[in-house]
Write a protein that holds these residues in place. Structure first.
Motif, PDB file in Angstrom:
ATOM      1  N   HIS A   1       1.086  -1.327  -0.057  1.00  0.00           N
ATOM      2  CA  HIS A   1      -0.018   0.103  -0.070  1.00  0.00           C
ATOM      3  C   HIS A   1       0.891   1.485  -0.142  1.00  0.00           C
ATOM      4  CE1 HIS A   1      -3.336  -2.602   1.021  1.00  0.00           C
ATOM      5  NE2 HIS A   1      -2.648  -3.125   2.018  1.00  0.00           N
ATOM      6  N   GLY A   2       0.446   2.300  -0.797  1.00  0.00           N
ATOM      7  CA  GLY A   2       1.676   3.189  -1.010  1.00  0.00           C
ATOM      8  C   GLY A   2       2.892   3.103  -1.404  1.00  0.00           C
ATOM      9  N   ASP A   3       3.869   3.683  -0.777  1.00  0.00           N
ATOM     10  CA  ASP A   3       5.158   3.507  -1.120  1.00  0.00           C
ATOM     11  C   ASP A   3       6.014   3.005  -0.168  1.00  0.00           C
ATOM     12  OD1 ASP A   3       5.258   5.502   0.553  1.00  0.00           O
ATOM     13  OD2 ASP A   3       6.007   6.958  -0.819  1.00  0.00           O
ATOM     14  N   ALA A   4       5.505   2.324   0.964  1.00  0.00           N
ATOM     15  CA  ALA A   4       6.391   1.870   2.162  1.00  0.00           C
ATOM     16  C   ALA A   4       6.539   0.424   1.516  1.00  0.00           C
ATOM     17  CB  ALA A   4       5.607   1.958   3.437  1.00  0.00           C
ATOM     18  N   LEU A   5       7.819   0.156   1.980  1.00  0.00           N
ATOM     19  CA  LEU A   5       8.179  -1.509   1.724  1.00  0.00           C
ATOM     20  C   LEU A   5       8.095  -2.298   2.885  1.00  0.00           C
ATOM     21  CD1 LEU A   5      11.508  -1.094  -0.561  1.00  0.00           C
ATOM     22  CD2 LEU A   5       9.076  -1.659  -1.296  1.00  0.00           C
ATOM     23  N   LEU A   6       7.576  -3.605   2.759  1.00  0.00           N
ATOM     24  CA  LEU A   6       7.504  -4.487   3.636  1.00  0.00           C
ATOM     25  C   LEU A   6       8.037  -5.815   3.258  1.00  0.00           C
ATOM     26  CD1 LEU A   6       3.702  -4.186   4.319  1.00  0.00           C
ATOM     27  CD2 LEU A   6       5.438  -3.387   5.427  1.00  0.00           C
ATOM     28  N   ILE A   7       8.694  -6.385   4.172  1.00  0.00           N
ATOM     29  CA  ILE A   7       9.426  -7.614   3.740  1.00  0.00           C
ATOM     30  C   ILE A   7       8.515  -8.612   3.475  1.00  0.00           C
ATOM     31  CG2 ILE A   7      11.034  -9.282   4.932  1.00  0.00           C
ATOM     32  CD1 ILE A   7      12.105  -6.230   4.312  1.00  0.00           C
ATOM     33  N   ASP A   8       8.902  -9.366   2.482  1.00  0.00           N
ATOM     34  CA  ASP A   8       7.832 -10.459   1.842  1.00  0.00           C
ATOM     35  C   ASP A   8       8.563 -11.810   1.729  1.00  0.00           C
ATOM     36  OD1 ASP A   8       5.495 -11.223   0.690  1.00  0.00           O
ATOM     37  OD2 ASP A   8       6.566 -11.326  -1.258  1.00  0.00           O
ATOM     38  N   GLY A   9       9.909 -11.808   2.372  1.00  0.00           N
ATOM     39  CA  GLY A   9      10.699 -13.112   2.406  1.00  0.00           C
ATOM     40  C   GLY A   9      12.059 -13.022   2.412  1.00  0.00           C
ATOM     41  N   ASN A  10      12.883 -13.899   2.990  1.00  0.00           N
ATOM     42  CA  ASN A  10      14.292 -13.955   3.057  1.00  0.00           C
ATOM     43  C   ASN A  10      14.799 -15.363   2.975  1.00  0.00           C
ATOM     44  OD1 ASN A  10      13.678 -14.616   5.570  1.00  0.00           O
ATOM     45  ND2 ASN A  10      14.398 -12.717   6.425  1.00  0.00           N
ATOM     46  N   GLU A  11      15.860 -15.585   2.708  1.00  0.00           N
ATOM     47  CA  GLU A  11      16.470 -16.958   2.739  1.00  0.00           C
ATOM     48  C   GLU A  11      18.019 -16.907   2.747  1.00  0.00           C
ATOM     49  OE1 GLU A  11      16.275 -19.268  -1.418  1.00  0.00           O
ATOM     50  OE2 GLU A  11      14.571 -17.885  -1.422  1.00  0.00           O
ATOM     51  N   VAL A  12      18.423 -17.917   3.123  1.00  0.00           N
ATOM     52  CA  VAL A  12      20.007 -17.988   3.285  1.00  0.00           C
ATOM     53  C   VAL A  12      20.268 -18.262   1.807  1.00  0.00           C
ATOM     54  CG1 VAL A  12      21.886 -19.341   4.341  1.00  0.00           C
ATOM     55  CG2 VAL A  12      20.046 -18.764   5.686  1.00  0.00           C
ATOM     56  N   TRP A  13      21.355 -17.514   1.154  1.00  0.00           N
ATOM     57  CA  TRP A  13      21.904 -17.702   0.208  1.00  0.00           C
ATOM     58  C   TRP A  13      22.633 -19.023   0.002  1.00  0.00           C
ATOM     59  CZ3 TRP A  13      21.930 -16.162  -4.787  1.00  0.00           C
ATOM     60  CH2 TRP A  13      23.236 -16.299  -5.489  1.00  0.00           C
ATOM     61  N   SER A  14      22.271 -19.903  -1.165  1.00  0.00           N
ATOM     62  CA  SER A  14      22.657 -21.265  -1.188  1.00  0.00           C
ATOM     63  C   SER A  14      24.010 -21.311  -1.937  1.00  0.00           C
ATOM     64  CB  SER A  14      21.682 -22.165  -1.887  1.00  0.00           C
ATOM     65  OG  SER A  14      21.505 -21.635  -3.134  1.00  0.00           O
ATOM     66  N   GLY A  15      24.490 -20.133  -2.463  1.00  0.00           N
ATOM     67  CA  GLY A  15      25.532 -20.112  -3.181  1.00  0.00           C
ATOM     68  C   GLY A  15      26.886 -20.179  -2.371  1.00  0.00           C
ATOM     69  N   ASP A  16      28.173 -19.677  -2.936  1.00  0.00           N
ATOM     70  CA  ASP A  16      29.300 -19.238  -2.192  1.00  0.00           C
ATOM     71  C   ASP A  16      29.031 -17.978  -1.046  1.00  0.00           C
ATOM     72  OD1 ASP A  16      30.984 -20.881  -3.305  1.00  0.00           O
ATOM     73  OD2 ASP A  16      31.400 -19.639  -4.949  1.00  0.00           O
ATOM     74  N   ASN A  17      29.535 -18.007   0.191  1.00  0.00           N
ATOM     75  CA  ASN A  17      29.332 -17.383   1.044  1.00  0.00           C
ATOM     76  C   ASN A  17      29.837 -15.968   0.717  1.00  0.00           C
ATOM     77  OD1 ASN A  17      29.068 -15.483   3.323  1.00  0.00           O
ATOM     78  ND2 ASN A  17      29.403 -17.326   4.825  1.00  0.00           N
ATOM     79  N   PHE A  18      29.155 -14.853   0.634  1.00  0.00           N
ATOM     80  CA  PHE A  18      29.588 -13.636   0.003  1.00  0.00           C
ATOM     81  C   PHE A  18      29.850 -12.720   1.149  1.00  0.00           C
ATOM     82  CE2 PHE A  18      25.034 -13.280  -0.769  1.00  0.00           C
ATOM     83  CZ  PHE A  18      24.571 -12.576   0.155  1.00  0.00           C
ATOM     84  N   CYS A  19      29.736 -13.271   2.461  1.00  0.00           N
ATOM     85  CA  CYS A  19      29.850 -12.446   3.745  1.00  0.00           C
ATOM     86  C   CYS A  19      31.351 -12.612   3.925  1.00  0.00           C
ATOM     87  CB  CYS A  19      28.918 -12.691   4.690  1.00  0.00           C
ATOM     88  SG  CYS A  19      27.213 -12.215   4.106  1.00  0.00           S
TER      89      CYS A  19
END
Length: 182
Positions: free
Chosen positions: A164-182
């Protein structure tokens, strides 16, 4: 042990506290249907604006999530302030399983190293590292049960959507399955 509990414990232990920074994110939610022609217009003029707004939304999500997992009596529905309804349902279930296991957290997580994956008029997907080095996992007797070998920074793929409007809400997240970029 309930199905969500091993995932919750693993997430808390890796710092993606609760299924909220998930090893298994919920099924992709349908993008909300715009209610006017203005809703079809892109929210952001640049990649930088889109990424900044999505990171801000995720930081708000982390603050609410951390406060819920830290307080055994917290109102689980508070997560609805910063997530889509579909992701809130998923998250509330995980919070309840975490609480039922007698677990809580102490400390706050943070997000850094954000990079835009893509954005459309109403959705932003980005990569980021969630830093949980300051988060402890405590059991029902307030004993620190944080594994000594947990990762301090977890690579994630995060989705934010404007409902609604221009505020963003979190819709999902997941652990990256590739090489750890952190």
């Amino acid at each position: 042990m309930p199905r969500a509990l091993p995932r919750l414990a693993a997430l808390a232990l890796t710092g993606a506290v609760l299924g909220l920074a998930a090893c298994a994110a919920p099924s992709p939610a349908a993008t909300p249907t715009p209610t006017s022609d203005a809703a079809d217009a892109p929210l952001f003029a640049t990649d930088e604006e889109a990424l900044a707004a999505a990171v801000e939304a995720y930081e708000a999500y982390l603050a609410v999530s951390d406060s819920i997992t830290a307080d055994i009596d917290a109102d689980l529905a508070r997560i609805r302030e910063v997530t889509t309804p579909e992701f809130a349902d998923f998250s509330e279930h995980d919070f309840a399983a975490f609480r039922d296991a007698g677990l809580r957290t102490e400390g706050s997580s943070a997000v850094d190293s954000a990079r835009l994956a893509e954005f459309s008029p109403r959705r932003v997907t980005f990569y980021a590292c969630q830093d949980v080095s300051a988060v402890k996992l405590l059991n029902s007797t307030n004993e620190d049960v944080t594994p000594s070998d947990r990762e301090a920074r977890i690579p994630l793929v995060i989705d934010a959507v404007a409902v609604h409007g221009d505020a963003l809400l979190i819709d999902g997240n997941e652990v990256w399955s590739g090489d750890n970029f952190c």
